[in-house]
Design a protein around this motif. Sequence first.
Motif, PDB file in Angstrom:
ATOM      1  N   ALA A   1       0.835  -1.201   0.000  1.00 15.73           N
ATOM      2  CA  ALA A   1       0.000   0.000   0.000  1.00 15.73           C
ATOM      3  C   ALA A   1       0.868   1.248   0.000  1.00 15.73           C
ATOM      4  CB  ALA A   1      -0.926   0.005   1.213  1.00 15.73           C
TER       5      ALA A   1
ATOM      6  N   LEU B   1      -6.877   5.084  -3.573  1.00 21.01           N
ATOM      7  CA  LEU B   1      -6.116   4.168  -2.722  1.00 21.01           C
ATOM      8  C   LEU B   1      -5.256   3.301  -3.636  1.00 21.01           C
ATOM      9  CD1 LEU B   1      -8.915   3.070  -0.229  1.00 21.01           C
ATOM     10  CD2 LEU B   1      -7.316   4.976  -0.034  1.00 21.01           C
TER      11      LEU B   1
ATOM     12  N   GLY C   1      -2.774   0.263  -4.097  1.00 21.31           N
ATOM     13  CA  GLY C   1      -2.341  -0.961  -3.433  1.00 21.31           C
ATOM     14  C   GLY C   1      -2.115  -2.085  -4.424  1.00 21.31           C
TER      15      GLY C   1
ATOM     16  N   SER D   1      -9.107  -6.322   1.981  1.00 21.33           N
ATOM     17  CA  SER D   1      -9.834  -5.488   2.946  1.00 21.33           C
ATOM     18  C   SER D   1      -9.116  -4.159   3.124  1.00 21.33           C
ATOM     19  CB  SER D   1      -9.945  -6.185   4.308  1.00 21.33           C
ATOM     20  OG  SER D   1     -10.763  -7.331   4.243  1.00 21.33           O
ATOM     21  N   TRP D   2      -9.876  -3.068   3.031  1.00 18.26           N
ATOM     22  CA  TRP D   2      -9.355  -1.728   3.285  1.00 18.26           C
ATOM     23  C   TRP D   2     -10.014  -1.163   4.540  1.00 18.26           C
ATOM     24  CZ3 TRP D   2      -5.498   0.649   0.563  1.00 18.26           C
ATOM     25  CH2 TRP D   2      -5.224   0.228  -0.741  1.00 18.26           C
ATOM     26  N   GLN D   3      -9.214  -0.539   5.399  1.00 19.36           N
ATOM     27  CA  GLN D   3      -9.707   0.261   6.525  1.00 19.36           C
ATOM     28  C   GLN D   3      -9.216   1.681   6.296  1.00 19.36           C
ATOM     29  OE1 GLN D   3     -11.537  -0.204   9.712  1.00 19.36           O
ATOM     30  NE2 GLN D   3     -11.415   2.008   9.409  1.00 19.36           N
ATOM     31  N   LEU D   4     -10.152   2.607   6.102  1.00 21.10           N
ATOM     32  CA  LEU D   4      -9.757   3.990   5.814  1.00 21.10           C
ATOM     33  C   LEU D   4      -9.162   4.666   7.044  1.00 21.10           C
ATOM     34  CD1 LEU D   4     -12.728   5.354   3.662  1.00 21.10           C
ATOM     35  CD2 LEU D   4     -10.516   4.477   2.884  1.00 21.10           C
TER      36      LEU D   4
ATOM     37  N   THR E   1     -14.536  -5.291   2.525  1.00 25.57           N
ATOM     38  CA  THR E   1     -13.864  -6.553   2.207  1.00 25.57           C
ATOM     39  C   THR E   1     -14.432  -7.075   0.889  1.00 25.57           C
ATOM     40  OG1 THR E   1     -13.481  -7.113   4.520  1.00 25.57           O
ATOM     41  CG2 THR E   1     -13.409  -8.922   2.934  1.00 25.57           C
TER      42      THR E   1
ATOM     43  N   PHE F   1     -10.318   1.566  -5.891  1.00 27.63           N
ATOM     44  CA  PHE F   1     -10.920   2.068  -4.649  1.00 27.63           C
ATOM     45  C   PHE F   1     -10.543   3.542  -4.479  1.00 27.63           C
ATOM     46  CE2 PHE F   1     -10.305  -2.462  -3.997  1.00 27.63           C
ATOM     47  CZ  PHE F   1     -11.537  -2.873  -3.491  1.00 27.63           C
TER      48      PHE F   1
ATOM     49  N   GLY G   1      -4.221   3.974   8.059  1.00 19.10           N
ATOM     50  CA  GLY G   1      -5.172   3.058   7.447  1.00 19.10           C
ATOM     51  C   GLY G   1      -4.494   1.728   7.179  1.00 19.10           C
TER      52      GLY G   1
ATOM     53  N   LEU H   1      -4.407  -2.046   4.685  1.00 16.08           N
ATOM     54  CA  LEU H   1      -4.801  -2.951   3.602  1.00 16.08           C
ATOM     55  C   LEU H   1      -4.408  -4.358   4.028  1.00 16.08           C
ATOM     56  CD1 LEU H   1      -5.657  -3.786   0.727  1.00 16.08           C
ATOM     57  CD2 LEU H   1      -3.334  -3.202  -0.025  1.00 16.08           C
TER      58      LEU H   1
END
Length: 544
Positions: A169, A187, A189, A205-208, A243, A268, A284, A286
Amino acid sequence: MTPKSVLRRIGAGVAALAVAGTLTGVAGPAQAAEAKPNLSLSFQNDANLNNTPTTIGTYVYNYGDAPATGVTVTFDASAVASKVNVSVPDWNDDCKLSGTTVVCQYGSLAAGAVDTIYGVVLASKLRATPGDAGSVLVTIKSTEDTGPGNTVPLPVTIVASGPDLVALAEDIGSKDDRVGPGDTVPLVGAVHNEGDTATTDIFVSWQLPGEGAFVERYDDCVYTDYRDHPDPPGYVYGPSFVTCVAPLVLQPDETVLLFDPATDKSLFNATFGKNLAGPEAARGFLEVGLADQELIAKTRQQAKGGPSFAAKLKEVTTRTSSAKRAAVAEELDWSDNLSEFQMWTKPNTVDFAVTTEPVTGSVGDIVEIPYTVVNNGPSDGAAGWEVIAPSGTLLLRSEWCYGRDASGDLLDESTTQLCGIESAFPATASGFSGISSKLRIKITSTPGSNGTITVNSYGPSPESKPENNVAKIVFGTSGNGDTGDDDSDEGGAGADSGLPITGVQAGLIGGIGGAVLIAGATLFLLARRRRLVLVVPTEDGSGR
């Protein structure tokens, strides 16, 4: 019992018989055997290695009848260096790596003692051929040893690693190019297979970082949203976690990109609102891995013919050559299954305010003082508040607040209390109307006018209106004629007694706090694959 200790015991028996013989025969000189250490070692676990680092536990023994001093343990991995990576645990300062050899300075080992050291970490090199890889030679030696010491081989076997997915990422923005309210950012990645086996279905899975939302809404992705009503204009409160599953065959040493390098368009994109806190370097995540059947079924069930992540990923992969994908991925951050990235945010502000209502009471009474703490924003934040009791009163335990003595023990009665919530403190535009509660105060004599509630912001966004941060605790006239010091600005600086006392919206604040908890859980996972383990987790979660 070792052969040496048996001989010592036999020798000791002969000496005892010689001494006994002096009772009936001619006395002769008696000489006791010299006490010496006798060092040995064995291993806590086998060196069956894949590319996940494994710490080798080594038992060290002193079978002798004298202490051993200056004990060293040496791990010589030169014979396996072509297939094995060698390192030392980060926390072990007694062991040092030089080339392919680790030397551990143990010190003294008492007679008859046994101990365990964790001096070496082994892992197979990328795509090392499975099978016998040779042995690490481990030698224990002390100052008392005149010879080379005691050497024991540790056999090394390479086992197949299976798929080993790596998340890559890129940071969002920089210190000089920050993200702010109203911005939409891509984003960037990628996913790489560092293992020796091809994948089938993978998940991404991404968490902002911070409160934001994904622009895309793929049918075959699961989005997590903590709010059940629309965002106010200009504010963004999720979904900030997604996800997705793709039926992708990723060969060993192959990379798939989550963006198109030809157009710089990402699969994304994230957008942020007025509530984005800053300035800070928000984190964040990934995460990638092998999708289990439950997750595959969940994403397929909700697909309704709309935009498809799997189709979009296939489209980008088809347009980009394997060599190009690998070259682009080299520029990203390699952090194994979970990659942390940063997003630099622009400055923003909070406006915390506290209000109270006046109260009446007599000496000996326990009264309740309503108060409310709100964040008028625009940024979400975090805050705590401090209560100072008016002279002539004591604070009792109440919701959100506590007093402690010098030792840190909780007090039933105190003159000061600290208060706070274990969550983010959203702006009122989010629908969260703040914290409304009551202080419990015991009146011991005529109350003074020096009591206050002060709210303090400790998030990244600074306070814009500090005059709203303090409210006075005001006592009026009681029904029996007792009086307290009145104050003309009932409720203190910035007070508004018309604010409703509504209580905590547990659903909202719990949901936003849940995003923080997910980030915390992901941080724990950050160490999942690179931590030093004796039982190694596989991609599917089982142990091997």
